[in-house]
Design a protein around this motif. Structure first.
Motif, PDB file in Angstrom:
ATOM      1  N   GLN A   1       1.123  -0.499  -0.149  1.00  0.00           N
ATOM      2  CA  GLN A   1      -0.036  -0.301   0.390  1.00  0.00           C
ATOM      3  C   GLN A   1       0.724   1.164   0.337  1.00  0.00           C
ATOM      4  OE1 GLN A   1      -3.641   0.335   2.673  1.00  0.00           O
ATOM      5  NE2 GLN A   1      -2.526   1.846   3.778  1.00  0.00           N
ATOM      6  N   VAL A   2       0.806   2.218  -0.940  1.00  0.00           N
ATOM      7  CA  VAL A   2       1.190   3.756  -0.594  1.00  0.00           C
ATOM      8  C   VAL A   2       0.257   4.345   0.484  1.00  0.00           C
ATOM      9  CG1 VAL A   2       1.446   6.031  -1.889  1.00  0.00           C
ATOM     10  CG2 VAL A   2       1.745   3.620  -3.144  1.00  0.00           C
ATOM     11  N   GLU A   3       0.726   4.613   1.459  1.00  0.00           N
ATOM     12  CA  GLU A   3       0.604   5.972   2.668  1.00  0.00           C
ATOM     13  C   GLU A   3      -0.354   6.766   2.530  1.00  0.00           C
ATOM     14  OE1 GLU A   3      -0.305   2.986   5.072  1.00  0.00           O
ATOM     15  OE2 GLU A   3       0.906   2.378   4.866  1.00  0.00           O
ATOM     16  N   ARG A   4       0.225   7.588   1.408  1.00  0.00           N
ATOM     17  CA  ARG A   4       0.625   8.776   0.836  1.00  0.00           C
ATOM     18  C   ARG A   4       0.397   9.101  -0.215  1.00  0.00           C
ATOM     19  NH1 ARG A   4      -1.084  13.309   4.456  1.00  0.00           N
ATOM     20  NH2 ARG A   4      -0.407  15.159   3.193  1.00  0.00           N
ATOM     21  N   LEU A   5      -0.169   9.741  -1.251  1.00  0.00           N
ATOM     22  CA  LEU A   5       0.575  10.326  -2.335  1.00  0.00           C
ATOM     23  C   LEU A   5      -0.058  11.885  -2.237  1.00  0.00           C
ATOM     24  CD1 LEU A   5      -0.087   8.360  -5.577  1.00  0.00           C
ATOM     25  CD2 LEU A   5      -0.655  10.851  -5.564  1.00  0.00           C
TER      26      LEU A   5
END
Length: 159
Positions: free
Chosen positions: A115-119
């Motif tokens: 997962q990308v926590e923040r983009l």
């Protein structure tokens, strides 16, 4: 012959021969792009294609769509943060090689992260967009709410 350098702990080693891309034919550029939609960057040379077979690591492709006149957001900076890393990419037109150009998208290798926590997108006009909790192994298209036109459809695999 062509070279392919991999970085490991501050040093570089040429892996072209072991990867099978040490081509002796003339060429000015090799373009990395995901031709078949599997999330792995394939390599294209003027007269040759190498499809990647990289394994099971995660990835994320990001497409941007913004307001006129720069719908493709050329010049945007995208920052992704996972549980153990941070990566930054700038969206540019053309390529880093001579006489080539790839799709207007950004590719991020995520390793073991699911997962990308923040983009974060820093748009060319200075505005900022943030999206959180993006699952890995997908193409994400971010459309700014003030875009005057609908974005084109997401790309499908070339073959």
């Amino acid at each position: 012959p062509d070279a392919l350098y991999l970085q490991h702990q501050g040093s570089f080693s040429d892996q072209a021969s072991s990867w099978g891309v040490d081509d002796n034919r003339d060429g000015y550029s090799i373009l990395p792009t995901d031709l078949n939609g599997d999330g792995w960057l394939d390599l294209i040379k003027a007269d040759r294609i190498w499809l990647s077979r990289c394994g099971a690591a995660s990835w994320l492709r990001v497409l941007l769509w913004g307001p006129s006149p720069n719908h493709y957001a050329i010049g945007a900076r995208v920052i992704i943060e996972t549980d153990d890393s941070r990566q930054v990419r700038w969206l540019h037109s053309g390529s880093t090689g001579h006489g080539s150009a790839g799709p207007l998208e950004l590719h991020f290798g995520l390793g073991d992260s699911e997962q990308v926590e923040r983009l974060t997108v820093l748009w060319p006009d200075g505005k900022e967009s943030v999206v959180e909790a993006i699952p890995a192994r997908r193409v994400v298209q971010l459309v700014r709410e003030d875009a005057s036109l609908a974005p084109p459809p997401l790309p499908s695999p070339s073959f």
